[in-house]
Design a protein around this motif. Structure first.
Motif, short mmCIF file in Angstrom:
data_model
loop_
_atom_site.label_atom_id
_atom_site.label_comp_id
_atom_site.label_asym_id
_atom_site.label_seq_id
_atom_site.Cartn_x
_atom_site.Cartn_y
_atom_site.Cartn_z
N MET A 3 14.90 -30.64 -11.16
CA MET A 3 14.66 -31.62 -11.63
C MET A 3 16.32 -32.27 -12.76
O MET A 3 17.16 -32.04 -12.13
N THR A 4 15.83 -33.67 -12.49
CA THR A 4 16.80 -34.70 -12.83
C THR A 4 16.98 -34.73 -13.94
O THR A 4 16.49 -34.32 -15.20
N PRO A 5 18.70 -34.94 -14.33
CA PRO A 5 18.42 -35.16 -15.52
C PRO A 5 18.36 -36.20 -16.91
O PRO A 5 17.92 -36.23 -17.80
N ASP A 6 17.34 -36.98 -16.41
CA ASP A 6 16.47 -37.44 -17.04
C ASP A 6 15.32 -36.43 -17.22
O ASP A 6 14.36 -37.21 -17.91
N GLY A 7 14.54 -35.93 -16.44
CA GLY A 7 13.43 -35.11 -17.10
C GLY A 7 12.64 -35.14 -15.56
O GLY A 7 11.41 -34.44 -15.78
N ARG A 8 13.13 -36.20 -14.89
CA ARG A 8 11.67 -36.15 -13.62
C ARG A 8 12.33 -34.79 -11.98
O ARG A 8 13.14 -34.27 -12.22
N VAL A 9 10.49 -34.40 -12.40
CA VAL A 9 9.95 -33.03 -10.92
C VAL A 9 9.81 -33.27 -10.36
O VAL A 9 8.98 -33.25 -10.12
N THR A 10 9.98 -32.23 -9.50
CA THR A 10 9.66 -32.22 -7.83
C THR A 10 10.08 -30.75 -7.25
O THR A 10 10.83 -30.44 -7.68
N GLU A 11 8.72 -31.13 -6.28
CA GLU A 11 8.25 -30.15 -6.01
C GLU A 11 9.44 -29.32 -4.87
O GLU A 11 9.34 -30.70 -3.87
N LEU A 12 9.79 -28.45 -4.68
CA LEU A 12 10.68 -28.08 -3.15
C LEU A 12 10.37 -27.63 -2.51
O LEU A 12 10.34 -27.95 -1.48
N VAL A 13 9.38 -27.40 -3.09
CA VAL A 13 8.86 -25.32 -1.85
C VAL A 13 7.64 -24.85 -2.66
O VAL A 13 7.49 -24.46 -3.63
N THR A 14 7.03 -24.40 -1.45
CA THR A 14 5.62 -23.21 -2.37
C THR A 14 6.15 -22.21 -1.98
O THR A 14 5.92 -22.13 -0.31
N LEU A 15 6.20 -21.39 -2.66
CA LEU A 15 6.79 -19.59 -2.06
C LEU A 15 6.02 -19.05 -1.35
O LEU A 15 4.73 -19.56 -1.50
N PRO A 16 6.27 -17.90 -0.32
CA PRO A 16 4.96 -17.47 -0.21
C PRO A 16 4.10 -16.59 -0.77
O PRO A 16 4.22 -16.28 -1.42
N SER A 17 2.53 -16.51 -0.12
CA SER A 17 2.22 -15.95 -0.91
C SER A 17 2.62 -14.38 -1.37
O SER A 17 2.48 -13.62 -0.39
N GLY A 18 1.94 -14.19 -2.84
CA GLY A 18 2.70 -12.94 -3.39
C GLY A 18 4.28 -12.72 -4.08
O GLY A 18 4.12 -12.05 -4.33
N SER A 19 4.56 -13.79 -3.58
CA SER A 19 5.66 -14.18 -4.56
C SER A 19 5.46 -14.67 -5.56
O SER A 19 4.76 -14.62 -6.25
N ILE A 20 6.46 -13.46 -6.58
CA ILE A 20 6.68 -13.39 -7.65
C ILE A 20 8.32 -13.91 -8.13
O ILE A 20 8.95 -13.06 -8.46
N PRO A 21 8.55 -14.73 -8.25
CA PRO A 21 10.33 -15.99 -8.07
C PRO A 21 10.99 -15.45 -9.68
O PRO A 21 10.16 -14.82 -10.69
#
Length: 267
Positions: A1-19
């Motif tokens: 998330m950038t300071p101006d509020g733009r959001v991009t996805e870094l990675v899709t976590l493995p199935s079953g993950s609960i970050p």
């Protein structure tokens, strides 16, 4: 998330993950606690996922919650409870000292720092690197565990107590004051609505170097905060305090006149 509020996805976590809680190392890798995998996990900026640890000594990381680096690259991780994740809600109503904190050292060795903690949650290292601080969510307090010069640890001592609600996350400013998030209070058994665990409180406390606290932010109607959990300083001069919200779909930020203590990756 950038300071101006733009959001991009870094990675899709493995199935079953609960970050759960997340921190960053000096390579820019994300180190996060995974409740689903019951492990501390590393994610590189290219999206590679690997397990850092799923147990330390005799302690399985059944409910890893939050991790903090000290200046030497040692990683301190809270394990909320030895209970299964399905039983943690019951611990909110019936507190039990099943939590712990572990240390995964930069040289690869690891050890248990302390046990007998009431739902161990947020962790933080003070600016002088003299102690590890751990929130006890079901006892509404903050513990201090001294870090001795020989690398050993003191016994947990209550540093600040009688918080008005469940403490979750915290961050130090450069002067040694702590900022603690209070997302909510546990509901009584059968209290509506059935799909919510907590009644919202939405407060931020400022705890001074003597352990005395005041309410810094109070947002009972969830206008900007919605069950705030983890927090961290960032932005110009590290004077913006960012909050993650358990409910809602937004981050929150407040500009302060405090300068945050730089975390491991910010130094």
């Amino acid at each position: 998330m950038t300071p101006d509020g733009r959001v991009t996805e870094l990675v899709t976590l493995p199935s079953g993950s609960i970050p759960n809680g997340v921190t960053i190392d000096r390579n820019g890798d994300l180190i996060y606690c995974d409740l689903g995998k019951q492990a501390v996990v590393r994610v590189t900026q290219s999206g590679k996922v690997s397990v850092v640890a799923d147990r330390v000594g005799s302690l399985a990381l059944t409910l890893p919650n939050f991790a903090s680096y000290d200046a030497g690259g040692n990683l301190y991780v809270s394990n909320s409870s030895t209970s299964a994740i399905s039983q943690v809600i019951d611990e909110l109503l019936h507190p039990s000292p099943k939590g712990a904190v572990v240390c995964i050292r930069a040289n690869g060795k690891s050890e248990i720092v302390a046990t007998g903690i009431y739902l161990a949650n947020g962790t933080a290292i003070d600016p002088k690197e003299e102690a590890l601080y751990v929130l006890e969510s079901t006892r509404f307090d903050c513990l201090r565990i001294s870090i001795k010069k020989d690398g050993s640890f003191g016994k947990p001592e209550i540093y600040s107590k009688a918080f008005p609600a469940i403490p979750d996350g915290m961050a130090f400013d450069a002067d040694g004051n702590l900022f603690v998030t209070l997302p909510g209070k546990a509901k009584a058994e059968g209290e509506p609505p059935a799909d919510k665990i907590l009644k919202p409180v939405n407060q931020i406390l400022k705890v001074d170097t003597s352990g005395n606290w005041i309410t810094l932010i109070d947002d009972p109607t969830s206008q900007k905060l919605d069950h705030p959990t983890n927090c961290a300083f960032g932005g110009p001069g590290l004077q913006d305090l960012y909050f993650a919200n358990l409910e809602g779909e937004h981050f929150s930020r407040v500009h302060t006149n405090f300068r945050g203590h730089p975390l491991y990756h910010q130094r």
